[in-house]
Motif scaffolding. Structure first.
Motif, mmCIF file in Angstrom:
data_model
loop_
_atom_site.group_PDB
_atom_site.id
_atom_site.type_symbol
_atom_site.label_atom_id
_atom_site.label_comp_id
_atom_site.label_asym_id
_atom_site.label_seq_id
_atom_site.Cartn_x
_atom_site.Cartn_y
_atom_site.Cartn_z
ATOM 1 N N SER A 50 0.823 -1.221 0.000
ATOM 2 C CA SER A 50 0.000 0.000 0.000
ATOM 3 C C SER A 50 0.847 1.258 0.000
ATOM 4 C CB SER A 50 -0.911 -0.015 1.223
ATOM 5 O OG SER A 50 -0.134 -0.077 2.409
ATOM 6 N N GLY A 51 2.152 1.163 0.289
ATOM 7 C CA GLY A 51 3.020 2.335 0.354
ATOM 8 C C GLY A 51 3.303 2.801 1.755
ATOM 9 N N HIS A 52 2.652 2.189 2.762
ATOM 10 C CA HIS A 52 2.914 2.558 4.152
ATOM 11 C C HIS A 52 4.276 2.011 4.575
ATOM 12 C CE1 HIS A 52 -1.146 3.717 3.865
ATOM 13 N NE2 HIS A 52 -1.710 2.558 4.173
ATOM 14 N N LEU A 53 4.969 2.778 5.432
ATOM 15 C CA LEU A 53 6.311 2.412 5.892
ATOM 16 C C LEU A 53 6.236 2.027 7.363
ATOM 17 C CD1 LEU A 53 9.402 2.303 5.448
ATOM 18 C CD2 LEU A 53 9.473 4.723 6.106
ATOM 19 N N GLN A 72 2.550 10.363 4.262
ATOM 20 C CA GLN A 72 3.594 10.976 5.079
ATOM 21 C C GLN A 72 5.004 10.580 4.611
ATOM 22 O OE1 GLN A 72 2.240 9.266 8.773
ATOM 23 N NE2 GLN A 72 1.323 11.217 9.454
ATOM 24 N N VAL A 73 5.123 9.444 3.871
ATOM 25 C CA VAL A 73 6.451 8.957 3.475
ATOM 26 C C VAL A 73 7.157 9.968 2.589
ATOM 27 C CG1 VAL A 73 7.664 7.161 2.186
ATOM 28 C CG2 VAL A 73 5.818 6.539 3.761
ATOM 29 N N GLY A 74 6.437 10.569 1.640
ATOM 30 C CA GLY A 74 7.071 11.522 0.733
ATOM 31 C C GLY A 74 7.578 12.772 1.422
ATOM 32 N N ASP A 106 5.819 11.504 11.366
ATOM 33 C CA ASP A 106 5.704 12.405 10.217
ATOM 34 C C ASP A 106 7.024 13.094 9.890
ATOM 35 O OD1 ASP A 106 5.961 14.275 12.251
ATOM 36 O OD2 ASP A 106 3.823 14.782 12.246
ATOM 37 N N ASP A 107 8.087 12.849 10.696
ATOM 38 C CA ASP A 107 9.394 13.433 10.400
ATOM 39 C C ASP A 107 10.465 12.553 11.039
ATOM 40 O OD1 ASP A 107 11.254 15.241 9.366
ATOM 41 O OD2 ASP A 107 11.350 16.326 11.276
ATOM 42 N N VAL A 108 11.542 12.320 10.248
ATOM 43 C CA VAL A 108 12.675 11.540 10.737
ATOM 44 C C VAL A 108 13.940 12.306 10.410
ATOM 45 C CG1 VAL A 108 13.967 9.386 10.547
ATOM 46 C CG2 VAL A 108 11.475 9.348 10.439
ATOM 47 N N ARG A 109 14.777 12.515 11.411
ATOM 48 C CA ARG A 109 16.049 13.197 11.201
ATOM 49 C C ARG A 109 17.159 12.384 11.859
ATOM 50 N NH1 ARG A 109 15.564 18.475 9.487
ATOM 51 N NH2 ARG A 109 13.437 19.312 9.515
ATOM 52 N N PRO A 110 18.350 12.368 11.254
ATOM 53 C CA PRO A 110 19.473 11.677 11.914
ATOM 54 C C PRO A 110 19.797 12.336 13.234
ATOM 55 C CG PRO A 110 19.956 12.106 9.599
ATOM 56 C CD PRO A 110 18.693 12.853 9.907
ATOM 57 N N ALA A 111 20.212 11.531 14.181
ATOM 58 C CA ALA A 111 20.507 12.020 15.525
ATOM 59 C C ALA A 111 21.939 12.509 15.583
ATOM 60 C CB ALA A 111 20.268 10.922 16.561
ATOM 61 N N ARG A 184 14.071 18.886 1.987
ATOM 62 C CA ARG A 184 13.534 17.602 1.556
ATOM 63 C C ARG A 184 13.272 17.528 0.064
ATOM 64 N NH1 ARG A 184 7.919 17.298 4.663
ATOM 65 N NH2 ARG A 184 9.340 17.936 6.327
ATOM 66 N N ASP A 185 13.102 18.680 -0.618
ATOM 67 C CA ASP A 185 12.854 18.669 -2.067
ATOM 68 C C ASP A 185 14.132 18.661 -2.883
ATOM 69 O OD1 ASP A 185 10.145 18.774 -1.560
ATOM 70 O OD2 ASP A 185 10.101 20.970 -1.578
#
Length: 514
Positions: A50-53, A72-74, A106-111, A184-185
């Motif tokens: 379905s595209g969900h992560l 939210q993945v994009g 809804d957001d992931v950033r490296p620590a 992100r773009d």
């Protein structure tokens, strides 16, 4: 909020449904925590059809299930990968169907920078293992491209520096593909720009560039992270147009620098790599033209000197003609004497020949010819008479033989002979045909009685292997397949169990040629 009444023994406790319990737990967790940030290491990562992560965030003691829906993945700044240390932002919720709680991310950033560098090193090793960094696949830059494509932000100082440097060195046509150079773009837009330039048709309305420059100014590793994305590195590696990467300052290094055909320390240096200096090129051309003119002048001078040297070695025209002129004078002096000698010699020869031709000799020869003619004329009349007489006698004999009566009798006799011989010939022909027909009928009857078709009618069969007829048991045992022919058809049988493979004949020993 109390879910159970513990004041009594439990006999009058309220009964809840499963859905009520799940809803109450959901309200408590979402109301208590709301939007949170969670730091940990990414565990299992799974992308559904379905595209969900779906992925896990864990530490040394616990695991938190996390999910990012397809929409939210994009928008994720960083795509989570197994082993990364990240800070995930989202809303804590529950999944009542499995009695689980999870983080809707809804957001992931490296620590931190350490996590980014670890992830960068991992990507670098994976791409290097695929051979994208190999020097053998990098192409040479065109010496003087007609059209240069630039992938950068249209509003920054980078594009102005590139255009200014190109105008100073060697003005060229420039196509700018505007992209975001951070955020992100950045990665999808840069990859799309590289692929878009490669998709242009050569000679089309919008010309296809001969060289690409991907440029951005300096910044932190977070600002430059878009050029470390795998999608950008693969787009640069797939580019059919030679590509120069000019991202950041000289000390900044991104993945696109490793896969590009040439890396420039700065965007200005990329413009310098793209084109030569026009004035230097013009000075070099002027120098080459001057060298060519000097070489031509030296060549003409050397050839002129060589021609002069060779002309001095040749003899003068007077010397070449002196011998011929002297010989001509010598012949001119001897010519009158030679003419007189020739006339004298021919006159003496004429006198010798004229002495043999005298009138008396001519008269004797004419007299002899006249006597011979008279002798022949006297013999001509009797000879003609005898010839005519002999021809007349021969003609009379032929006339007697060719009279009508003898010819009629001879024709009648010939007709009788022809009729007799015709009757005999017809009789002999009929007898011969009858005898041949009787003999043929006898042979046909004999063939029918002795042929194998009649034998098959009597209950026999024919055994074959291919076109060969098998007549012995041993030969049938050796055959791979046999064909049996009966009076009403054929059948094929497989190999006999007792069949042994044929041994190859032993080749004769090679002897002497003598």
């Amino acid at each position: 909020m109390e879910l159970f009444d513990e004041s009594g023994s439990g006999g009058n406790a309220h009964e809840y449904t499963v859905s009520e319990i799940s809803g109450a737990v959901k309200r408590v967790i979402e109301g208590e925590f709301g939007r949170v940030k969670v730091r940990g290491e990414v565990g299992r990562v799974f992308v559904a059809r379905s595209g969900h992560l779906y992925f896990d965030i864990k530490d040394d003691r616990s695991v938190l299930a996390s999910v990012a829906w397809k929409g939210q993945v994009g928008g994720l700044t960083t795509r989570p990968e197994e082993g990364m240390e990240v800070i995930a932002t989202g809303k804590l919720t529950t999944f009542g169907s499995q009695s689980k709680y999870q983080l809707n991310v809804d957001d992931v950033r490296p620590a931190g920078v350490g996590a980014l560098m670890a992830m960068l090193e991992k990507r670098k090793k994976a791409l290097e293992a695929e051979g994208l960094f190999a020097e053998g696949r990098k192409r040479a830059l065109p010496y003087l491209p007609e059209v240069i494509g630039v992938v950068t932000s249209p509003s920054g100082a980078v594009i102005r520096d590139i255009l200014h440097r190109l105008r100073e060195r060697f003005p060229r046509k420039v196509l700018v593909w505007p992209v975001a150079v951070q955020g992100r773009d950045c990665a999808p837009q840069v990859a799309a720009a590289i692929r878009g330039f490669n998709a242009l048709e050569p000679g089309g309305v919008l010309p296809r560039p001969d060289l690409l420059i991907v440029a951005r100014g300096g910044g932190s590793i977070e600002d430059l992270w878009g050029f470390n994305e795998e999608i950008v590195a693969r787009a640069a590696a797939e580019s059919e147009i030679p590509l120069i990467s000019a991202v950041g300052h000289e000390t900044d290094t991104t993945l696109i620098d490793y896969v590009s055909d040439k890396r420039a320390p700065t965007p200005t240096a990329a413009a310098e790599l793209a084109v030569p200096v026009r004035l230097e090129l013009q000075a070099w051309l002027d120098g080459q033209g001057a060298r060519l003119s000097r070489a031509l002048g030296r060549g003409v001078t050397q050839r002129r000197q060589r021609l002069a040297d060779m002309s001095r070695a040749l003899p003068r025209p007077e010397a070449l003609m002196a011998t011929a002129r002297q010989r001509f004078d010598w012949i001119e002096v001897r010519l009158p004497q030679a003419l007189l000698a020739g006339v004298t010699a021919r006159r003496g020869r004429l006198a010798e020949v004229g002495a043999a031709v005298r009138p008396s000799g001519l008269r004797d020869r004419i007299s002899n010819c006249r006597n011979a003619s008279a002798n022949l004329s006297s013999r001509l009349g009797p000879a003609l008479f005898r010839a005519v007489r002999d021809r007349r006698r021969a003609f009379s004999a032929l006339e007697a033989r060719l009279s009508p009566m003898p010819l009629a009798r001879r024709a009648e006799w010939a007709a009788r002979e022809v009729s007799v011989f015709g009757a005999r010939l017809d009789r002999v022909f009929r007898d011969r045909v009858k005898a041949d027909r009787d003999r043929l009928d006898g042979l046909s009857r004999l063939h029918e009685s002795l042929g194998y078709d009649a034998t098959l009618e009597r209950g026999f069969a024919i055994v074959r292997e291919g076109d060969e007829v098998i007549t012995t048991k041993a030969r049938a045992a050796e055959a791979a397949t046999v064909e049996l022919q009966f009076k009403d058809g054929k059948i094929t049988l497989g190999a006999s169990p007792s069949r042994k493979p044929k041994s190859k004949p032993t080749p004769p020993e090679q002897g002497s040629l003598l």
